[in-house]
Write an enzyme that holds these catalytic residues in place. Structure first.
Site, mmCIF file in Angstrom:
data_model
loop_
_atom_site.group_PDB
_atom_site.id
_atom_site.type_symbol
_atom_site.label_atom_id
_atom_site.label_comp_id
_atom_site.label_asym_id
_atom_site.label_seq_id
_atom_site.Cartn_x
_atom_site.Cartn_y
_atom_site.Cartn_z
ATOM 1 N N CYS A 1 94.940 51.726 48.653
ATOM 2 C CA CYS A 1 94.296 50.532 49.202
ATOM 3 C C CYS A 1 94.200 49.444 48.146
ATOM 4 O O CYS A 1 94.243 48.257 48.457
ATOM 5 C CB CYS A 1 92.918 50.875 49.750
ATOM 6 S SG CYS A 1 93.009 51.840 51.265
ATOM 7 N N CYS B 1 103.582 44.639 37.612
ATOM 8 C CA CYS B 1 103.003 44.731 38.957
ATOM 9 C C CYS B 1 101.495 44.653 38.790
ATOM 10 O O CYS B 1 101.000 43.951 37.916
ATOM 11 C CB CYS B 1 103.438 46.012 39.662
ATOM 12 S SG CYS B 1 102.931 47.525 38.849
#
Ligand SMILES: [Zn+2]
Length: 393
Positions: free
Chosen positions: A197, A351
Site C-alpha cells: 500500500c 523509486c
C-alpha cells in the site's frame, strides 16, 4: 457451517455493562449470553494500522473484554488518511500506545494489553498463546505467513484481511475446521510483483470496509453465531461495489495443514521466504548502488547524470527529486523505454524505497547499460538525508 462458541461466558454482566451493551442484549442471537462471551474473550490485533484501526475501535465498543495490540511502529502524518484510531496529537507516538488510549476513551471497561514490539519467530508463539483469537491486520507477506503458521501450529483461529487501492479481501483461517492461508496462497508472490500500500496506495475507507468484516467475523466466532467465513474468501471491489464469496478448500497437500505436513515448526526466515527483491535485482545492485548524499554530491559537482524516476506518474506528482525524468519501471522491464536511455551519461535510477529501482536496474544492465546505478532507499532517503522539506509520502 456453524461452529460452537469459541469462548465460555463470563459469570455476569455488571449494571454498567447492561446499560452500555443494551443494543446488543436485545438482539436474540447475541443476548446476555453472547455479551458475556465477548466479555470473557481475549482478542489480539496484529498491527494498529489501516485494518487494525477500525477493527480495534469496533472490538472495543462491542465489549470484547481483553484486547491485545501488537505494533512496533509510530504514528506518521501519512497514516491519518485511513488509520482513524490515531489523531494529529499522536503523530510520533507509539501506535500501540495511541490505539490503547483511544480504546480507553471509547470503552474503559476493556482491558488493553500493549505489545510494543515487532512480532517475530521468537515471540509469536508466546504472544498468540495468550489469546483466543487473532485479527491479522498486517501489510506485508513475511508477517502474514508467520501469523498463519503460528496460528495453525497453536490451533488458533484468525481473521485475515488485506487491502490494496480499491480491492479488499477477508477470510477466517482455522486449520481445524477449514483451510489455512497457505492452502489459498501456497507461495508468496514473486518479489516486486505485488506492490505494498505504501508503494501502490489504498483508499482510506477501504480499511473500514474490510476491518468491519473482520470484526463481524470475530464476534460471530466468539459468540458462536451465524456462518463464519471459514473456507470462504470474501472479495470486495469498492469501485464496482461488489462482494463475492469464493469457496476455498483445504489443500490436502498443504505443507502446513495438509495430510503429510512438511512444515512442522515456524520457518527460519520469513523475510527470506518472501524475498525483498529478486535474485537478479540483488545481483544487479552490488557495486551499483549510491546513497542520497552521493547523488547530491554528483549533482553539485556538475557530473553529467541522467536521473530516472521509475515510479508511477501519480507518485511523481507528489514528490520528485530535482532533475529526475519519469520512466515507469514497467516501460523499462518491457524494453519499450530502453531507447530513451543515453549511452554516454551516468544513469541513476530511483523509486520510492529502492525495490523497484533495483528491479529496473537488473533489466537495464541486462540490456547493456553496465555502468548504471540505483539510489539506495529511493525518494524516502533523499527526503531524509538531503531535503527534509519535501513530503515523505
Ligand atoms: Zn493449509
Amino acid at each position: 457451517m456453524s461452529l460452537p462458541p469459541l469462548v465460555e461466558p463470563a459469570a455476569e454482566l455488571t449494571v454498567d455493562e447492561i446499560r452500555r451493551y443494551s443494543r446488543h442484549l436485545i438482539i436474540p442471537d447475541v443476548g446476555v449470553e453472547g455479551q458475556k462471551r465477548l466479555k470473557n474473550a481475549r482478542v489480539l490485533c496484529v498491527g494498529a494500522g489501516g485494518l487494525g484501526s477500525p477493527a480495534l475501535l469496533y472490538l472495543a465498543a462491542a465489549g470484547v473484554g481483553t484486547l491485545g495490540i501488537i505494533d512496533f511502529d509510530t504514528v506518521d502524518e501519512s497514516n491519518l488518511q485511513r488509520q482513524v484510531i490515531h489523531g494529529v496529537s499522536d503523530v510520533g507516538r507509539s501506535k500501540a500506545e495511541s490505539a490503547a488510549a483511544s480504546i480507553r476513551e471509547i470503552n474503559p471497561l476493556v482491558n488493553v494489553e500493549i505489545h510494543n514490539t515487532a512480532l517475530d519467530r521468537e515471540n509469536v508463539r508466546d504472544i498468540f498463546s495468550r489469546y483466543d483469537l487473532i485479527v491479522d491486520g498486517t501489510d506485508n507477506f513475511a508477517t502474514r505467513y508467520m501469523v498463519n503458521d503460528a496460528a495453525v501450529l497453536l490451533g488458533k483461529p484468525y481473521v485475515w484481511g488485506s487491502i490494496y487501492r480499491f480491492d479488499g479481501q477477508a477470510s477466517v483461517f482455522w486449520a481445524e475446521h477449514g483451510p489455512c492461508y497457505r492452502c489459498l496462497y501456497p507461495e508468496p508472490p514473486p518479489p516486486g510483483m505485488v506492490p505494498s500500500c505504501a508503494e501502490g496506495g489504498v483508499l482510506g475507507v477501504l480499511c473500514a470496509s474490510i476491518g468491519s468484516i473482520q470484526v463481524n467475523e470475530v464476534i460471530k466466532l466468539l459468540a458462536g453465531i451465524g456462518e463464519p467465513l471459514v473456507g470462504r474468501l470474501m472479495v470486495y471491489d469498492a469501485l464496482e461495489m461488489s462482494y463475492r464469496k469464493i469457496k476455498v478448500r483445504k489443500d490436502p497437500n498443504c505443507v502446513l495443514c495438509g495430510e503429510n505436513p512438511t512444515l512442522t515448526d515456524l520457518m527460519e526466515d520469513y523475510e527470506d521466504f518472501c524475498g525483498a527483491v529478486s535474485d537478479e535485482a540483488q545481483e544487479a545492485v552490488v557495486d551499483s548502488t549510491i546513497t542520497a548524499l552521493e547523488l547530491k554530491d554528483w549533482q553539485d559537482s556538475g557530473k553529467d547524470i541522467f536521473l530516472v524516476d521509475v515510479r508511477e506518474p501519480a507518485e511523481y506528482e507528489i514528490v520528485r527529486i530535482p532533475g529526475a525524468t519519469l520512466i515507469p519501471k514497467g516501460e523499462i522491464l518491457s524494453g519499450e523505454a530502453l531507447a530513451k536511455f543515453p549511452q554516454d551519461r551516468q544513469i541513476v535510477l530511483h523509486c520510492k524505497s529502492g525495490v523497484r529501482s533495483a528491479e529496473a536496474l537488473a533489466a537495464l544492465k541486462a540490456a547493456g547499460f553496465s555502468d548504471a546505478v540505483h539510489l539506495q532507499g529511493g525518494v524516502l532517503s533523499w527526503v531524509k538525508q538531503v531535503d527534509p522539506s519535501l513530503p515523505a509520502y
